[in-house]
Design a protein around this motif. Structure first.
Motif, PDB file in Angstrom:
ATOM      1  N   GLU A  58      -5.245  -8.600  12.477  1.00  0.00           N
ATOM      2  CA  GLU A  58      -4.931  -8.121  13.824  1.00  0.00           C
ATOM      3  C   GLU A  58      -4.015  -6.904  13.776  1.00  0.00           C
ATOM      4  O   GLU A  58      -4.166  -5.965  14.568  1.00  0.00           O
ATOM      5  N   LEU A  59      -3.041  -6.903  12.856  1.00  0.00           N
ATOM      6  CA  LEU A  59      -2.146  -5.754  12.717  1.00  0.00           C
ATOM      7  C   LEU A  59      -2.931  -4.510  12.322  1.00  0.00           C
ATOM      8  O   LEU A  59      -2.771  -3.442  12.926  1.00  0.00           O
ATOM      9  N   LEU A  60      -3.784  -4.626  11.307  1.00  0.00           N
ATOM     10  CA  LEU A  60      -4.547  -3.461  10.850  1.00  0.00           C
ATOM     11  C   LEU A  60      -5.554  -2.993  11.898  1.00  0.00           C
ATOM     12  O   LEU A  60      -5.873  -1.804  11.963  1.00  0.00           O
ATOM     13  N   SER A  61      -6.045  -3.908  12.735  1.00  0.00           N
ATOM     14  CA  SER A  61      -6.983  -3.503  13.789  1.00  0.00           C
ATOM     15  C   SER A  61      -6.288  -2.632  14.836  1.00  0.00           C
ATOM     16  O   SER A  61      -6.933  -1.828  15.506  1.00  0.00           O
ATOM     17  N   ARG A  62      -4.973  -2.800  14.970  1.00  0.00           N
ATOM     18  CA  ARG A  62      -4.219  -2.010  15.956  1.00  0.00           C
ATOM     19  C   ARG A  62      -3.645  -0.729  15.365  1.00  0.00           C
ATOM     20  O   ARG A  62      -3.168   0.129  16.102  1.00  0.00           O
ATOM     21  N   SER A  63      -3.640  -0.613  14.056  1.00  0.00           N
ATOM     22  CA  SER A  63      -2.993   0.525  13.403  1.00  0.00           C
ATOM     23  C   SER A  63      -3.949   1.696  13.286  1.00  0.00           C
ATOM     24  O   SER A  63      -5.108   1.534  12.884  1.00  0.00           O
ATOM     25  N   GLU A  64      -3.460   2.887  13.631  1.00  0.00           N
ATOM     26  CA  GLU A  64      -4.283   4.087  13.519  1.00  0.00           C
ATOM     27  C   GLU A  64      -4.243   4.663  12.115  1.00  0.00           C
ATOM     28  O   GLU A  64      -5.031   5.554  11.784  1.00  0.00           O
ATOM     29  N   GLN A  65      -3.322   4.170  11.277  1.00  0.00           N
ATOM     30  CA  GLN A  65      -3.188   4.668   9.916  1.00  0.00           C
ATOM     31  C   GLN A  65      -3.278   3.515   8.935  1.00  0.00           C
ATOM     32  O   GLN A  65      -3.073   2.352   9.291  1.00  0.00           O
ATOM     33  N   MET A  66      -3.585   3.838   7.681  1.00  0.00           N
ATOM     34  CA  MET A  66      -3.571   2.831   6.631  1.00  0.00           C
ATOM     35  C   MET A  66      -2.122   2.425   6.360  1.00  0.00           C
ATOM     36  O   MET A  66      -1.194   3.224   6.509  1.00  0.00           O
ATOM     37  N   LEU A  96     -10.804  -5.913   3.798  1.00  0.00           N
ATOM     38  CA  LEU A  96      -9.896  -4.781   3.718  1.00  0.00           C
ATOM     39  C   LEU A  96     -10.401  -3.803   2.665  1.00  0.00           C
ATOM     40  O   LEU A  96     -11.067  -4.191   1.703  1.00  0.00           O
ATOM     41  N   ILE A  97     -10.060  -2.543   2.856  1.00  0.00           N
ATOM     42  CA  ILE A  97     -10.351  -1.496   1.878  1.00  0.00           C
ATOM     43  C   ILE A  97      -9.030  -0.874   1.466  1.00  0.00           C
ATOM     44  O   ILE A  97      -8.181  -0.562   2.319  1.00  0.00           O
ATOM     45  N   ALA A  98      -8.824  -0.723   0.139  1.00  0.00           N
ATOM     46  CA  ALA A  98      -7.598  -0.152  -0.394  1.00  0.00           C
ATOM     47  C   ALA A  98      -7.843   1.274  -0.857  1.00  0.00           C
ATOM     48  O   ALA A  98      -8.890   1.589  -1.425  1.00  0.00           O
ATOM     49  N   ASP A  99      -6.866   2.139  -0.607  1.00  0.00           N
ATOM     50  CA  ASP A  99      -6.928   3.528  -1.070  1.00  0.00           C
ATOM     51  C   ASP A  99      -5.520   3.956  -1.426  1.00  0.00           C
ATOM     52  O   ASP A  99      -4.665   4.122  -0.544  1.00  0.00           O
ATOM     53  N   ASN A 100      -5.271   4.104  -2.728  1.00  0.00           N
ATOM     54  CA  ASN A 100      -3.934   4.485  -3.195  1.00  0.00           C
ATOM     55  C   ASN A 100      -2.856   3.559  -2.636  1.00  0.00           C
ATOM     56  O   ASN A 100      -1.838   4.001  -2.097  1.00  0.00           O
ATOM     57  N   ASP A 101      -3.125   2.258  -2.746  1.00  0.00           N
ATOM     58  CA  ASP A 101      -2.170   1.220  -2.342  1.00  0.00           C
ATOM     59  C   ASP A 101      -1.921   1.178  -0.838  1.00  0.00           C
ATOM     60  O   ASP A 101      -0.934   0.603  -0.379  1.00  0.00           O
ATOM     61  N   HIS A 102      -2.788   1.796  -0.063  1.00  0.00           N
ATOM     62  CA  HIS A 102      -2.767   1.677   1.384  1.00  0.00           C
ATOM     63  C   HIS A 102      -4.016   0.885   1.803  1.00  0.00           C
ATOM     64  O   HIS A 102      -5.061   0.998   1.165  1.00  0.00           O
ATOM     65  N   TYR A 103      -3.886   0.141   2.892  1.00  0.00           N
ATOM     66  CA  TYR A 103      -4.958  -0.760   3.303  1.00  0.00           C
ATOM     67  C   TYR A 103      -5.407  -0.464   4.728  1.00  0.00           C
ATOM     68  O   TYR A 103      -4.597  -0.119   5.595  1.00  0.00           O
ATOM     69  N   ARG A 104      -6.705  -0.643   4.939  1.00  0.00           N
ATOM     70  CA  ARG A 104      -7.284  -0.566   6.276  1.00  0.00           C
ATOM     71  C   ARG A 104      -8.402  -1.588   6.374  1.00  0.00           C
ATOM     72  O   ARG A 104      -8.875  -2.122   5.366  1.00  0.00           O
ATOM     73  N   LEU A 105      -8.839  -1.860   7.609  1.00  0.00           N
ATOM     74  CA  LEU A 105      -9.945  -2.784   7.815  1.00  0.00           C
ATOM     75  C   LEU A 105     -11.255  -2.156   7.344  1.00  0.00           C
ATOM     76  O   LEU A 105     -11.474  -0.956   7.520  1.00  0.00           O
TER      77      LEU A 105
END
Length: 296
Positions: A58-66, A96-105
């Motif tokens: 839910e947090l990542l769904s609301r976040s505009e950034q990783m 989740l998808i990781a990119d340089n230790d950042h995460y997004r949905l």
């Protein structure tokens, strides 16, 4: 399947003894399957690991950034230790998808939603007729359903014109100040209406409306069999919305056209003509979805 990325040392949980790790596993991952509330005498159930996973999604769904693990932990008010294994598991499962230790949905939740049988059946039935509607009316069209206090777009077809105005699939709109929301409310009984309004989730920019005024508008929509109203979000748009009913006169969805008028020399169907097309297509969809009386 996304590959688990190497965790940045600043984000990784601190080393712990085997005993401590076991305690965390028992307390946080397994959770409490059941318990007894001594004050109320009621049995309660808890799943802390599931709560953590849903909080992260839910947090990542609301976040505009990783977000990094540290950012996720701070925003959720949990330690990195608490969420580390959950984030890794969600990544390994493809959520989740990781990119340089950042995460997004990822799009896996979107994919699962489209595999949901009732929605898939409704959308697959509706789309050919929505394409006909768009081509005949020269307007965009979208299909909406009620879900957890909001209205969600589950299908959309663009106008064949050079430009198009429409709502994206997955977009959330207000229940109380939109034509589709009024239609989704109007063709339900009072108990369902009350439950839906109690769950109402306010959207950004939503305009205030008094309860008495809203109920009058819903009743007017029910009597007319549709909603036709100026958009309360975009100037110059007239929203047309008709119900799609199912078996046993069950409300399924709202079929909508956000009508925009051309002012050059090209002559397109008028607002009244487009309304007639929407009415025809919605009645046809209702019959296809099992309703034997609506729109007859």
């Amino acid at each position: 399947m996304p590959r688990t990325r190497k965790i940045n040392p600043s984000d990784a949980p601190a080393p712990q003894t085997a005993a401590a790790a076991a305690a965390i596993n028992d307390d946080n991952e397994m959770g409490s399957d059941s318990g007894h509330d001594g004050n109320s005498g009621k049995t309660r159930y808890a799943a802390p690991a599931l709560d953590k996973g849903l909080d992260i999604l839910e947090l990542l769904s609301r976040s505009e950034q990783m977000l990094t693990l540290n950012q996720i932990s701070r925003q959720l008010g949990r330690s990195v230790n608490e969420i580390f294994r959950m984030v890794v598991t969600l990544e390994q499962r493809g959520y989740l998808i990781a990119d340089n230790d950042h995460y997004r949905l990822s799009l896996k939740l979107f994919e699962l939603a489209h595999h949901h049988q009732p929605i898939r059946s409704l959308v697959s039935t509706a789309l050919p007729h929505m394409r006909e509607l768009a081509n005949r009316s020269m307007q965009s069209t979208h299909l909406t359903v009620y879900e957890a206090g909001r209205v969600i777009v589950v299908a959309q077809v663009d106008s064949p014109e050079r430009w198009a105005f429409g709502l994206k699939v997955g977009a959330l709109v207000s229940l109380t100040d939109t034509a589709s929301g009024h239609v989704l409310l109007a063709f339900r009984d009072q108990a369902e209406q009350a439950s839906m309004l109690a769950a109402h989730v306010r959207m950004d920019g939503e305009q205030e409306i008094g309860t008495a005024q809203l109920m009058r508008q819903i009743e007017d929509t029910r009597k007319r069999g549709h909603s036709r109203m100026e958009s309360r979000q975009i100037r110059g748009v007239i929203n047309l919305s008709y119900p799609v009913m199912g078996a046993n006169n069950r409300m399924l969805a709202a079929l909508n056209v956000p009508y925009i008028e051309r002012i050059d020399k090209k002559v397109n169907p008028s607002l009244d003509e487009v309304q007639g097309i929407v009415q025809e297509i919605s009645a046809r969809l209702s019959r296809l979805m099992g309703d034997s009386s609506f729109g007859a």
